[in-house]
Design a protein around this motif. Structure first.
Motif, PDB file in Angstrom:
ATOM      1  N   VAL A   1      -4.327 -13.697  -2.316  1.00 28.01           N
ATOM      2  CA  VAL A   1      -3.251 -13.968  -3.264  1.00 28.01           C
ATOM      3  C   VAL A   1      -1.972 -14.297  -2.493  1.00 28.01           C
ATOM      4  CG1 VAL A   1      -1.808 -13.012  -5.115  1.00 28.01           C
ATOM      5  CG2 VAL A   1      -4.256 -12.503  -5.059  1.00 28.01           C
ATOM      6  N   GLN A   2      -1.257 -15.304  -2.996  1.00 27.98           N
ATOM      7  CA  GLN A   2       0.025 -15.655  -2.392  1.00 27.98           C
ATOM      8  C   GLN A   2       1.024 -14.525  -2.587  1.00 27.98           C
ATOM      9  OE1 GLN A   2       1.681 -19.319  -3.861  1.00 27.98           O
ATOM     10  NE2 GLN A   2       3.510 -19.179  -2.580  1.00 27.98           N
ATOM     11  N   GLU A   3       1.682 -14.175  -1.514  1.00 26.97           N
ATOM     12  CA  GLU A   3       2.726 -13.157  -1.558  1.00 26.97           C
ATOM     13  C   GLU A   3       3.789 -13.557  -2.586  1.00 26.97           C
ATOM     14  OE1 GLU A   3       4.574 -11.060   2.221  1.00 26.97           O
ATOM     15  OE2 GLU A   3       5.505 -12.997   1.851  1.00 26.97           O
ATOM     16  N   VAL A   4       4.147 -12.613  -3.446  1.00 26.15           N
ATOM     17  CA  VAL A   4       5.029 -12.927  -4.571  1.00 26.15           C
ATOM     18  C   VAL A   4       6.349 -13.536  -4.118  1.00 26.15           C
ATOM     19  CG1 VAL A   4       6.358 -11.904  -6.450  1.00 26.15           C
ATOM     20  CG2 VAL A   4       3.974 -11.251  -6.121  1.00 26.15           C
ATOM     21  N   LYS A   5       6.910 -13.022  -3.051  1.00 29.93           N
ATOM     22  CA  LYS A   5       8.236 -13.514  -2.642  1.00 29.93           C
ATOM     23  C   LYS A   5       8.193 -14.937  -2.091  1.00 29.93           C
ATOM     24  CE  LYS A   5       8.390 -11.359   1.985  1.00 29.93           C
ATOM     25  NZ  LYS A   5       9.101 -10.354   2.805  1.00 29.93           N
ATOM     26  N   THR A   6       7.007 -15.448  -1.746  1.00 26.21           N
ATOM     27  CA  THR A   6       6.902 -16.842  -1.303  1.00 26.21           C
ATOM     28  C   THR A   6       6.396 -17.745  -2.420  1.00 26.21           C
ATOM     29  OG1 THR A   6       4.610 -16.754  -0.470  1.00 26.21           O
ATOM     30  CG2 THR A   6       6.366 -16.023   1.026  1.00 26.21           C
ATOM     31  N   ALA A   7       6.152 -17.186  -3.601  1.00 23.79           N
ATOM     32  CA  ALA A   7       5.673 -17.966  -4.741  1.00 23.79           C
ATOM     33  C   ALA A   7       6.855 -18.466  -5.566  1.00 23.79           C
ATOM     34  CB  ALA A   7       4.747 -17.125  -5.608  1.00 23.79           C
ATOM     35  N   GLU A   8       6.800 -19.733  -5.943  1.00 20.99           N
ATOM     36  CA  GLU A   8       7.866 -20.292  -6.770  1.00 20.99           C
ATOM     37  C   GLU A   8       7.916 -19.592  -8.130  1.00 20.99           C
ATOM     38  OE1 GLU A   8       9.395 -24.708  -8.228  1.00 20.99           O
ATOM     39  OE2 GLU A   8       7.762 -24.525  -6.767  1.00 20.99           O
ATOM     40  N   PHE A   9       6.735 -19.258  -8.659  1.00 18.33           N
ATOM     41  CA  PHE A   9       6.627 -18.497  -9.905  1.00 18.33           C
ATOM     42  C   PHE A   9       5.669 -17.332  -9.660  1.00 18.33           C
ATOM     43  CE2 PHE A   9       7.938 -22.721 -11.076  1.00 18.33           C
ATOM     44  CZ  PHE A   9       8.894 -22.507 -12.059  1.00 18.33           C
TER      45      PHE A   9
END
Length: 210
Positions: A165-173
């Motif tokens: 899973v993409q780390e939340v802080k690097t996710a645009e949404f």
């Protein structure tokens, strides 16, 4: 005997030099940039197939395959009914169609009912590969709103697959990554820049890349 035949149909042939046969990727809002980042640094000899659900406007033709294809050495195509999964090829779900993987490694498209108001649904794709590929499946959840993919993550984990899973802080949404993480079934939570290299390590191990 009937049970054995059914089991045999649900064990597709493994790809050579690959620890995993399929990588399923889910993305929604902000997904094009994230998908380019992941696919653009995968090697031409990447030995697994890739299936992609990107939420798109259902009423418009999609140029997603062309956009991604210009940014990666992998083959990228919009999925068609009956396509057979091939290593080093990424298959993009067409607008307004669910994308499913069958026991013989072919793809099916469906316009069955919306799942959580969505078609295509990452949950349906993930659940189909969980059933077929079990511990040889990887699911990746990237940026997006909503919670699509979370139920599918649980299905893949239950069958022994691996979740990134993409780390939340690097996710645009943050909606989709957060929902996946909250299932408690995630193996890797990674910044976007680290997903591709981790994927190569998992799928290819110590195989040298030209």
């Amino acid at each position: 005997m009937i049970q054995m035949a059914e089991n045999a149909k649900n064990h597709p042939p493994h790809f050579n030099n690959a620890a995993f046969d399929i990588v399923a990727i889910a993305a929604s809002a902000g997904g094009v940039t994230a998908l380019v980042k992941v696919l653009s640094t995968l090697p031409a000899k990447f030995p697994a197939a890739i299936a992609i659900v990107q939420h798109l406007a259902p009423q418009h033709r999609s140029f997603m395959a062309e956009i991604l294809g210009r940014r990666t050495v992998l083959a990228v195509k919009q999925a068609q009914e009956g396509d057979c999964l091939t290593p080093g090829t990424a298959y993009v779900a067409p607008p307004n169609h669910h994308l499913l993987v069958n026991g013989d490694s072919t793809l099916s498209l469906s316009q069955s009912e919306l799942v959580h108001f969505l078609r295509p649904s990452a949950d349906l794709l993930f659940e189909s590969i969980a059933t077929i590929y079990k511990d040889r499946a990887i699911a990746i959840v990237l940026t997006g709103t909503g919670s699509d993919g979370a139920m599918g993550v649980e299905a893949i984990k239950k069958m022994g697959g691996t979740i990134i899973v993409q780390e939340v802080k690097t996710a645009e949404f943050s909606g989709m990554p957060s929902a996946a993480i909250q299932t408690g079934n995630v193996d890797f939570i990674l910044p976007l820049d680290a997903i591709s290299s981790t994927l190569v390590t998992l799928v290819m191990g110590n195989v040298e890349i030209d």
